[in-house]
Design a protein around this motif. Sequence first.
Motif, PDB file in Angstrom:
ATOM      1  N   PHE A 182       0.819  -1.223   0.000  1.00  0.00           N
ATOM      2  CA  PHE A 182       0.000   0.000   0.000  1.00  0.00           C
ATOM      3  C   PHE A 182       0.851   1.272   0.000  1.00  0.00           C
ATOM      4  N   SER A 183       2.144   1.138  -0.203  1.00  0.00           N
ATOM      5  CA  SER A 183       3.026   2.298  -0.253  1.00  0.00           C
ATOM      6  C   SER A 183       3.458   2.511  -1.705  1.00  0.00           C
ATOM      7  N   HIS A 184       3.287   3.717  -2.184  1.00  0.00           N
ATOM      8  CA  HIS A 184       3.527   3.996  -3.607  1.00  0.00           C
ATOM      9  C   HIS A 184       4.902   3.514  -4.075  1.00  0.00           C
ATOM     10  N   ALA A 185       5.927   4.109  -3.480  1.00  0.00           N
ATOM     11  CA  ALA A 185       7.270   3.901  -4.012  1.00  0.00           C
ATOM     12  C   ALA A 185       7.671   2.430  -3.957  1.00  0.00           C
ATOM     13  N   ASP A 186       7.300   1.775  -2.873  1.00  0.00           N
ATOM     14  CA  ASP A 186       7.709   0.384  -2.715  1.00  0.00           C
ATOM     15  C   ASP A 186       6.992  -0.525  -3.706  1.00  0.00           C
ATOM     16  N   GLN A 187       5.702  -0.290  -3.878  1.00  0.00           N
ATOM     17  CA  GLN A 187       4.956  -1.145  -4.796  1.00  0.00           C
ATOM     18  C   GLN A 187       5.325  -0.848  -6.248  1.00  0.00           C
ATOM     19  N   ASP A 413       0.900   0.712  -9.467  1.00  0.00           N
ATOM     20  CA  ASP A 413       1.355   0.456  -8.108  1.00  0.00           C
ATOM     21  C   ASP A 413       0.460  -0.573  -7.418  1.00  0.00           C
ATOM     22  N   PHE A 414      -0.828  -0.349  -7.556  1.00  0.00           N
ATOM     23  CA  PHE A 414      -1.861  -1.188  -6.945  1.00  0.00           C
ATOM     24  C   PHE A 414      -3.187  -0.685  -7.495  1.00  0.00           C
ATOM     25  N   THR A 415      -4.264  -1.411  -7.181  1.00  0.00           N
ATOM     26  CA  THR A 415      -5.550  -0.810  -7.461  1.00  0.00           C
ATOM     27  C   THR A 415      -5.995  -0.071  -6.206  1.00  0.00           C
ATOM     28  N   ARG A 416      -7.239   0.341  -6.157  1.00  0.00           N
ATOM     29  CA  ARG A 416      -7.669   1.188  -5.053  1.00  0.00           C
ATOM     30  C   ARG A 416      -8.809   0.535  -4.291  1.00  0.00           C
ATOM     31  N   THR A 417      -9.071   1.074  -3.117  1.00  0.00           N
ATOM     32  CA  THR A 417     -10.122   0.493  -2.281  1.00  0.00           C
ATOM     33  C   THR A 417     -11.448   0.502  -3.024  1.00  0.00           C
ATOM     34  N   LEU A 418     -12.245  -0.525  -2.762  1.00  0.00           N
ATOM     35  CA  LEU A 418     -13.558  -0.561  -3.412  1.00  0.00           C
ATOM     36  C   LEU A 418     -14.455   0.520  -2.830  1.00  0.00           C
ATOM     37  N   THR A 419     -14.390   0.715  -1.535  1.00  0.00           N
ATOM     38  CA  THR A 419     -15.252   1.743  -0.945  1.00  0.00           C
ATOM     39  C   THR A 419     -14.595   3.106  -1.114  1.00  0.00           C
ATOM     40  N   HIS A 432      -5.473   3.514  -1.161  1.00  0.00           N
ATOM     41  CA  HIS A 432      -4.567   2.496  -1.711  1.00  0.00           C
ATOM     42  C   HIS A 432      -5.086   1.077  -1.492  1.00  0.00           C
ATOM     43  N   GLY A 433      -5.115   0.327  -2.556  1.00  0.00           N
ATOM     44  CA  GLY A 433      -5.521  -1.065  -2.469  1.00  0.00           C
ATOM     45  C   GLY A 433      -4.355  -1.992  -2.775  1.00  0.00           C
ATOM     46  N   TRP A 434      -4.645  -3.101  -3.453  1.00  0.00           N
ATOM     47  CA  TRP A 434      -3.583  -4.089  -3.700  1.00  0.00           C
ATOM     48  C   TRP A 434      -3.812  -4.713  -5.078  1.00  0.00           C
ATOM     49  N   GLY A 435      -4.427  -5.884  -5.140  1.00  0.00           N
ATOM     50  CA  GLY A 435      -4.573  -6.550  -6.430  1.00  0.00           C
ATOM     51  C   GLY A 435      -5.554  -5.822  -7.343  1.00  0.00           C
ATOM     52  N   GLY A 436      -5.191  -5.692  -8.610  1.00  0.00           N
ATOM     53  CA  GLY A 436      -6.059  -4.999  -9.570  1.00  0.00           C
ATOM     54  C   GLY A 436      -5.992  -5.625 -10.942  1.00  0.00           C
ATOM     55  N   HIS A 437      -6.829  -5.148 -11.832  1.00  0.00           N
ATOM     56  CA  HIS A 437      -6.906  -5.709 -13.178  1.00  0.00           C
ATOM     57  C   HIS A 437      -5.940  -4.983 -14.116  1.00  0.00           C
ATOM     58  N   GLN A 438      -5.389  -5.746 -15.045  1.00  0.00           N
ATOM     59  CA  GLN A 438      -4.457  -5.175 -16.017  1.00  0.00           C
ATOM     60  C   GLN A 438      -4.919  -5.484 -17.430  1.00  0.00           C
ATOM     61  N   ILE A 439      -4.447  -4.667 -18.353  1.00  0.00           N
ATOM     62  CA  ILE A 439      -4.801  -4.799 -19.768  1.00  0.00           C
ATOM     63  C   ILE A 439      -3.614  -5.368 -20.541  1.00  0.00           C
ATOM     64  N   VAL A 440      -3.896  -6.302 -21.431  1.00  0.00           N
ATOM     65  CA  VAL A 440      -2.880  -6.806 -22.358  1.00  0.00           C
ATOM     66  C   VAL A 440      -3.449  -6.683 -23.764  1.00  0.00           C
ATOM     67  N   MET A 441      -2.699  -6.071 -24.646  1.00  0.00           N
ATOM     68  CA  MET A 441      -3.202  -5.801 -25.990  1.00  0.00           C
ATOM     69  C   MET A 441      -2.169  -6.215 -27.044  1.00  0.00           C
ATOM     70  N   GLY A 442      -2.628  -6.748 -28.145  1.00  0.00           N
ATOM     71  CA  GLY A 442      -1.717  -7.084 -29.240  1.00  0.00           C
ATOM     72  C   GLY A 442      -2.316  -8.125 -30.159  1.00  0.00           C
TER      73      GLY A 442
END
Lengths: 542, 229
Positions: A182-187, A413-419, A432-442
Amino acid sequence: MKKHHHHEITRRKFVRQSACASLGLTGLVDSLAHFTLMDAAMAQVANTSPYQALVVIFLLGGNDANNMLIPERDIDVFDSNGVSAYTNYLGARTVNSNKVLCFVDPRDSSDPTKRSLPLNNTTTNTPDYKYGVHPKMPGVQSLYNNRQLAFVANVGTLCVPLASTADYQSTSILLPKPPQLFSHADQYIQWQSSVSTQPFTNGWGGRIADLMLAGTGYNPSVSMCISMAGVNKLQVGNATQQYCISPTDGVTQMSTGGGGNDPARRQVIDNLSKLVYSHLMERSYINVAQAAKNSGDTIDNVLSTLTSTQNSLLTSCFDTTTYPDGLMVQLQMVAKMMLGRSQLLGSNAAQRQIFFCAVSGYDTHQNQAGNHANLMDELSASLLAFNTFLNDASNKVGNTPLSNFVTTLTSSDFTRTLTPNGDNTDTAGTDHGWGGHQIVMGGSVAGGKIYGQYPDFRLNGGRDTNTTNGRGRWVPSTSVDQYLALMARWFGVQGSTTYLTDTNPNSNSMNMILPNLRAFDNPFDSSTANLSGLLPASPIII
Amino acid sequence: MKRYLPIVVVVGLVAWLGWVATHKAPPAPLSAPASATQSASAESGASSTPDGTPAALTTVPNSSPSGATGPAGLPAAGLAHPFHTLPARKLWPYGADAGTAVITQNNGAKIYSDVADLARQLNDPHTEPGHDLETIQKLLEIYRKANGVNPTGFNFEIVDALRGDNPIRYAVIPEDMPSLNADGELLDRWGTPYWFHPISGQVMDVRSAGPDQKLWTEDDISLPMGYEQ
């Protein structure tokens, strides 16, 4: 006199350094195995592989992926209480009757600004109202429905698999968590190194470039790693040096302060490089200056020799009038670098490029509704523009569109809180959250599908990090290592379904690139990871 | 064989570190039995915990002891991690006077009395609101000196860590700290939870919602951290 190449890396050296770098408690046994096999380092790889490029888009600050890929009414993801992800999502994102940060199934809303854009069912090619995207992402919706884009759900930094809230809260040394969650720089750093278990030494892109360099033994004219967003961690390698260029101007050449290109200073660099230096530091210093000048010249030449047809294509694809800075401009410059790839790489280098782009503003603690909408708009439009460029008939490699040789992926860095953190629709944001969705394109991406495990959005249980006062911070179900493994294998890093037990660097270099990958389910064939099929393996193994 | 000597040394070192890491003492639960704390001797400046249980005190000696005893009188045996030992008080930026009491709280964590006094200065109506944020930054700095990095997470998680739920069981907020709500969140002087923004292991942005008790309005109070996303 013996000639020294202190800055060069050989495949043997790469294997040795990687093995040493991976030397830690968890990698001890395998590292020892690597030591015994070093003398059997791989043969030099041919440089006959086709061109391939990875384009990384880093969303700085933590993208609210919950606001990007949205559950719709017919979603078939349920929590352990039988409540659907859609219901949980509405409950968590709605404050009073304001529907703060909440998008709904288009069948449920008369307000078009609140409607998610539905994604098609892969089989029927019609909306099945399970998933939608942000209303400002018609480009992404189109790319997904045309199978050019996929999502990977709930990706995040992990040391070992964590299945639940209980795993996260456990103090067992067998269930370590990434430091400084949940820390910007570290994540930010951990996403770019992919190694959450150890302090930063190099980035995953830099390691891949090192491997490619070691494979050919040839340094390209301009670094394989080009950044459009300044110095970053991802492209830090042992031998690889990232090359940062301006997305608008390319290279700012040496000048006397008044701009322009100063011939006298350039001549000085040339003259100094011809001198004999007894001190290695002096030699290295002038080598760096000379390399920078040469790289700048090469890039200048690429930009100045673009044909009118190419410039017209770039202008028509990339709307830099509506989006005069940010991602649109960065991807346009990436496109220019791809057009000039033969000059940048030369014929003897591995035909690979890794581009780094980054967009700031995603740390939406406040005013998220408006700010994040603008970011989603920019991201969607930029991806669509880039994909249009890559699929243009003039960009074919042989008979194959260039898009088949380029994979674009997002990180954050992370995704964000749902609430949300407030009850005012205009000013509220998320934290600050943790696991989030990512995009892959090609063109090589098996798009139109959501990979990984979509969260059920249950608060205070399931994959929320808390049992009380939970705000929807998801324990990732897919690790960064698993996510990147698909990209690395497509790029040519050798990773087979037997990589879990194959510690032989001759047949498996994946462990060098992603040393923590073995802690997780096999992303290439495991049904639980639900990642297989996202990208094929490269026909050329590096 | 000689060329393998460095490898053997490295492997030996790593094996030793592994042994140490796997044989460390598990951290005690935060709700340690009161009897455990009462067994310690109480000396000067006795205070009591919110439930009336006397806190256990020891006194900081004039110089940091060495050997089996940790710095500033803290027993080394209870420390959970071989790399995490309390720093010598002379290196600390605040407090550190000889005679400072070490308080063992009911939760098993230890706190220096002068650090606890510093924490209790929060929300003092005789000071400016900005002073509260400076005090929080001082407490975080003391925490960092001991733990190496900031705590992270939501307000209540950060407060948990500051109250001693951390690898070395060292608190910078006392158990009887005022200004905590039922959820364990640290409140500003207007009763709104502080907003903590973990930027890195060394930098934490802290914000008070101000008199209107709403974040992201003009009366918010924060210290410039030189950080922008």
